[in-house]
Each structure stands twice: as structure tokens, then as C-alpha cells.
Design a protein around this motif. Structure first.
Motif, PDB file in Angstrom:
ATOM      1  N   ALA A 211       0.835  -1.208   0.000  1.00 39.30           N
ATOM      2  CA  ALA A 211       0.000   0.000   0.000  1.00 39.30           C
ATOM      3  C   ALA A 211       0.870   1.259   0.000  1.00 39.30           C
ATOM      4  O   ALA A 211       0.551   2.237  -0.675  1.00 39.30           O
ATOM      5  N   SER A 212       1.971   1.216   0.727  1.00 41.07           N
ATOM      6  CA  SER A 212       2.890   2.366   0.740  1.00 41.07           C
ATOM      7  C   SER A 212       3.486   2.629  -0.628  1.00 41.07           C
ATOM      8  O   SER A 212       3.864   3.758  -0.935  1.00 41.07           O
ATOM      9  N   LEU A 213       3.566   1.591  -1.447  1.00 40.69           N
ATOM     10  CA  LEU A 213       4.091   1.738  -2.806  1.00 40.69           C
ATOM     11  C   LEU A 213       3.004   2.108  -3.814  1.00 40.69           C
ATOM     12  O   LEU A 213       3.263   2.189  -5.004  1.00 40.69           O
ATOM     13  N   GLY A 214       1.761   2.294  -3.330  1.00 40.45           N
ATOM     14  CA  GLY A 214       0.660   2.624  -4.227  1.00 40.45           C
ATOM     15  C   GLY A 214       0.075   1.413  -4.925  1.00 40.45           C
ATOM     16  O   GLY A 214      -0.656   1.553  -5.901  1.00 40.45           O
ATOM     17  N   ARG A 215       0.369   0.244  -4.421  1.00 39.90           N
ATOM     18  CA  ARG A 215      -0.131  -1.001  -5.011  1.00 39.90           C
ATOM     19  C   ARG A 215      -1.265  -1.544  -4.133  1.00 39.90           C
ATOM     20  O   ARG A 215      -1.218  -2.653  -3.621  1.00 39.90           O
TER      21      ARG A 215
END
Length: 163
Positions: free
Chosen positions: A124-128
Motif C-alpha cells: 500500500a505504501s508503494l501505491g499497489r
């Protein structure tokens, strides 16, 4: 000696009256009782700093503990905690790599689900977010009293981009 030491470490962690600074100081004082480079002592020192919000100071200690050869109880905890620390330090890609490696270990760690939870956070932190939701749902599915297959199938669809 080690059982007494472990009990004293646990007592420090359980003392809610301690400030973060005091907890770090007490853990460090106990750590020097162990041989230099003792992996569990390094792990406890890292955890104290991590808990105090000193992630940059914790990361090298976690790495040293892992390199020194942590036992099967502490090793998965150190991997998860280091991966979380790396995510907090803006190094989520490295966190994902560590957690994926941990999740592929055989035999599976008793903290497999916990590692999956932190993998979902790193993704989630990577935008995934879709992949993160898929990991979380795939991990949750076996614990459901009903709809296990449906939730697992939806997790696969999220991962494939078809949901």
C-alpha cells in the motif's frame, strides 16, 4: 542465566510506566550482560529503538541480529520488525523484498500471517493497493467461518486486476 535474562527483558517491555528513553536505557543495560554480538541482545536493542520511534537507529541493529544468526523464534520477528522499520523510513521496496522472502521460507514461520499483514502495508505504501488488498484477503480467507473460497477467489481477481 538466559531464562532470568529473558524474564528481565520481558519485565522491561511490560513496564508501561517507562518512557521510551528509559526503556532503551534499560534494554541496553541488560544487553551488555550478554556476549558481544549476541543476536537476541541485538534484536532487543533494535526493538527498543524501534518502539521509541528511532527507526534509523534500529535498522542496523536488526540487520546485525539477523546476520548473527537469530533463533527460529526471534528471526521472523526481526524480519517483520525490520521490514516495518524500512517501510517507515521510506524504503518500502526493500520491505516488500524482505517480506516476500520470509513468506517463501520453508517451513512456514508461525508468524506467516503477520508477515503477510506487513507485506500488505508495504505494498500500500508503494501505491499497489489492489495487490495489498489481495494479500490481506488471501491471508484472512482461511480464518473465516464461511465464504473462504469466495474471498480467496476475489483476492485472486484483485491481484489479477479483474475484480
Amino acid at each position: 542465566m538466559h531464562d532470568d535474562w529473558a524474564a528481565r527483558i520481558e519485565a522491561v517491555w511490560n513496564d508501561d510506566a517507562l518512557s521510551d528513553e528509559s526503556r532503551v536505557e534499560r534494554i541496553d543495560a541488560l544487553a551488555v550482560e550478554r556476549p558481544v554480538g549476541d543476536p537476541v541482545a541485538l534484536f532487543e536493542r533494535a526493538g527498543a529503538r524501534d518502539s521509541a520511534g528511532l527507526e534509523a537507529d534500529a535498522a542496523p541493529l536488526y540487520r546485525a541480529a539477523l546476520d548473527a544468526g537469530l533463533d527460529d523464534v526471534h528471526r521472523p520477528r526481526a524480519v517483520i520488525q525490520l521490514a516495518s522499520t524500512l517501510r517507515n523510513l521510506g524504503r518500502a521496496h526493500e520491505s516488500v523484498e524482505m517480506l516476500r522472502a520470509e513468506l517463501s521460507r520453508e517451513p512456514a514461520s508461525p508468524l506467516h500471517d503477520e508477515a503477510s499483514a506487513f507485506l500488505a502495508l508495504a505494498l500500500a505504501s508503494l501505491g499497489r493497493e489492489r495487490e495489498a488488498a489481495s494479500v490481506a484477503l488471501r491471508t484472512l480467507a482461511p480464518h473465516l467461518s464461511r465464504y473462504t473460497r469466495s474471498v480467496a477467489a476475489y483476492a485472486d481477481e484483485l491481484s489479477a486486476g479483474t475484480a
